[in-house]
Design a protein around this motif. Structure first.
Motif, PDB file in Angstrom:
ATOM      1  N   TYR A   1       1.876  45.379  34.968  1.00  0.00           N
ATOM      2  CA  TYR A   1       1.937  44.991  36.378  1.00  0.00           C
ATOM      3  C   TYR A   1       3.005  43.924  36.619  1.00  0.00           C
ATOM      4  N   THR A   2       2.942  42.821  35.851  1.00  0.00           N
ATOM      5  CA  THR A   2       3.873  41.719  36.063  1.00  0.00           C
ATOM      6  C   THR A   2       5.277  42.079  35.587  1.00  0.00           C
TER       7      THR A   2
ATOM      8  N   THR B   1       8.716  41.783  37.803  1.00  0.00           N
ATOM      9  CA  THR B   1       9.894  41.047  37.345  1.00  0.00           C
ATOM     10  C   THR B   1      11.140  41.920  37.459  1.00  0.00           C
TER      11      THR B   1
ATOM     12  N   THR C   1       5.801  39.429  29.236  1.00  0.00           N
ATOM     13  CA  THR C   1       4.616  39.535  30.093  1.00  0.00           C
ATOM     14  C   THR C   1       3.427  40.157  29.360  1.00  0.00           C
TER      15      THR C   1
ATOM     16  N   THR D   1       4.599  34.132  31.058  1.00  0.00           N
ATOM     17  CA  THR D   1       3.921  34.001  32.346  1.00  0.00           C
ATOM     18  C   THR D   1       2.531  33.383  32.257  1.00  0.00           C
TER      19      THR D   1
ATOM     20  N   SER E   1       5.447  31.142  36.130  1.00  0.00           N
ATOM     21  CA  SER E   1       4.683  32.116  36.927  1.00  0.00           C
ATOM     22  C   SER E   1       4.032  31.375  38.088  1.00  0.00           C
TER      23      SER E   1
ATOM     24  N   SER F   1      -4.500  41.724  37.538  1.00  0.00           N
ATOM     25  CA  SER F   1      -4.047  42.753  36.630  1.00  0.00           C
ATOM     26  C   SER F   1      -4.981  42.838  35.428  1.00  0.00           C
TER      27      SER F   1
ATOM     28  N   SER G   1      -4.308  39.991  33.078  1.00  0.00           N
ATOM     29  CA  SER G   1      -4.873  38.725  33.543  1.00  0.00           C
ATOM     30  C   SER G   1      -6.370  38.674  33.288  1.00  0.00           C
TER      31      SER G   1
ATOM     32  N   TYR H   1       1.542  37.397  42.237  1.00  0.00           N
ATOM     33  CA  TYR H   1       2.202  38.199  41.203  1.00  0.00           C
ATOM     34  C   TYR H   1       3.657  38.483  41.572  1.00  0.00           C
TER      35      TYR H   1
ATOM     36  N   THR I   1       5.517  35.478  40.832  1.00  0.00           N
ATOM     37  CA  THR I   1       5.762  35.335  39.394  1.00  0.00           C
ATOM     38  C   THR I   1       7.040  36.062  38.989  1.00  0.00           C
ATOM     39  N   GLY I   2       7.226  37.281  39.475  1.00  0.00           N
ATOM     40  CA  GLY I   2       8.465  38.002  39.199  1.00  0.00           C
ATOM     41  C   GLY I   2       9.683  37.255  39.703  1.00  0.00           C
TER      42      GLY I   2
ATOM     43  N   GLN J   1      10.360  34.255  37.302  1.00  0.00           N
ATOM     44  CA  GLN J   1      10.985  34.718  36.067  1.00  0.00           C
ATOM     45  C   GLN J   1      12.475  34.988  36.286  1.00  0.00           C
TER      46      GLN J   1
END
Length: 376
Positions: free
Chosen positions: A14-15, A19, A81, A106, A136, A174, A177, A323, A326-327, A330
């Protein structure tokens, strides 16, 4: 061997895919590294935005140091990730070092963050490379708030809280997570008190009262977070206590109850039996990858209260879509590293390596965050 400057490891997750969204947005070529290239290509085709305009490659690699070193070599930055990091993270950290790459990840899993610092911080420094866990939403937003509070002279004690929509809200968390959340039960959770890391009691919880909410937000130490570790060596800070809460108090109270159950029933079981318990918890709470976040639904509030002998300040960072953010973080970090612009090498947080104002500005310019500071 990677052809492009940025590696996304965990590309079918997912992450990882979020990203890649941001790398494409910024026109940065990347190498996607995963165990199964065919599945990764299929997942990317379904979920990565503007993939048809991207310059990228996919490399298959097993999760071991030798295979990942070969896959990472040639790149400048690894965006990792793959979690839970306490189980899988150190292998990628070692591989990135051997490949001559900076390493970003992350997670705020505190036991892992401390292992990275202790086992690899000096080695990365000697190599002129950065290793930076927790780039993140959680906990960069809280650290940005903390750094904003520390701009007030005399502040030496911090309390931070990350509050966001939780597992029962529409996008959920996710699978990775969820696994990381339940792995927290196995590890010590520490806060910083008078320059020393001190373990929270297993029963620790917080009722956060904040003007952004009508009701108190039930919060937990959440591994202790990465912030006490990052501030432990910061001469400005004597104490730092951090917590996490979701808008849905019932969910957080359920997690708290599971932690007590773990302590009473599972703590002394063999690791194989504990693994089975964690697996069943993940499968029962997060059976599949959640849908893409919506900025109209997924919102967050991160608060840092800073205090000194007489000084007091509150810094707040409002955000959307953790989320997706977070991308973006990064990618913001990768841009600096590609250009050779980092304030730190070795073990360092995102804010210390790139500047909290830079990270905040990157988020603000893309409608993902806004900040405010008030004296108390």
């Amino acid at each position: 061997m990677a052809k492009y400057p940025v590696v996304v490891y965990g590309a079918s997750g997912y992450t990882g895919m979020l990203t890649m969204d941001w790398l494409i947005d910024q026109g940065i070529p990347f190498t996607a590294v995963a165990r199964n290239a065919k599945r990764t290509q299929e997942m990317m085709a379904q979920r990565v935005v503007r993939l048809e305009s991207a310059t990228y490659e996919i490399i298959e690699a097993e999760h071991n140091v030798e295979s990942l070193t070969a896959a990472f070599k040639g790149a400048k930055v690894v965006c990792n990730t793959v979690g839970p990091f306490v189980n899988f993270g150190l292998i990628a950290v070692e591989a990135a070092l051997k490949a001559g790459c900076h390493h970003l990840d992350t997670t705020g899993e505190q036991s892992y963050v401390r292992q990275v610092r202790d086992q690899f911080g000096e080695l990365y420094r000697q190599a002129g490379l950065l290793v930076s866990p927790s780039v993140s939403y959680m906990y960069s937003f809280s650290e940005i708030a903390a750094e904003l509070a520390l701009e007030t002279q005399g502040i030496d004690a911090l309390e931070t809280a990350a509050m966001c929509r939780g597992p029962r809200e529409s996008a959920g968390v996710s699978i990775g997570s969820a696994a990381s959340i339940f792995e927290l039960f196995r590890n010590e959770q520490c806060y910083l008190w008078d320059k020393k890391l001190v373990a929270h009691p297993v029963t620790a919880s917080f009722n956060i009262v904040d003007p952004n909410f009508i009701q108190p937000v039930f919060s937990l130490p959440w591994s202790g977070t990465s912030l006490p570790v990052y501030f432990e060596q910061d001469s400005r800070v004597r104490s730092c206590i951090s917590s996490v809460g979701f808008y849905d108090n019932n969910v957080m109270q359920m997690v708290h109850a599971l932690a007590q159950k773990w302590e009473a029933e599972y703590k002394h079981l063999p690791k194989e039996q504990q693994d089975a318990v964690v697996k069943s918890l993940v499968e029962s709470t997060t059976p599949s990858m959640p849908p893409r976040e919506r900025t109209t639904v997924q919102r967050s509030v991160d608060v840092a209260i800073g205090r000194g002998q007489l000084a007091a300040v509150r810094a707040t960072v409002h955000g959307v879509a953790p989320y997706i953010s977070t991308g973006a973080l990064q990618t913001a970090a990768a841009i600096k590293l590609i250009d050779g612009e980092t304030n730190k090498v070795g073990f360092a947080s995102g804010s210390k390596a790139f500047g909290h104002r830079y990270l905040l500005g990157f988020l603000e310019q893309r409608g993902l965050a806004r900040a405010s500071v008030s004296q108390l």
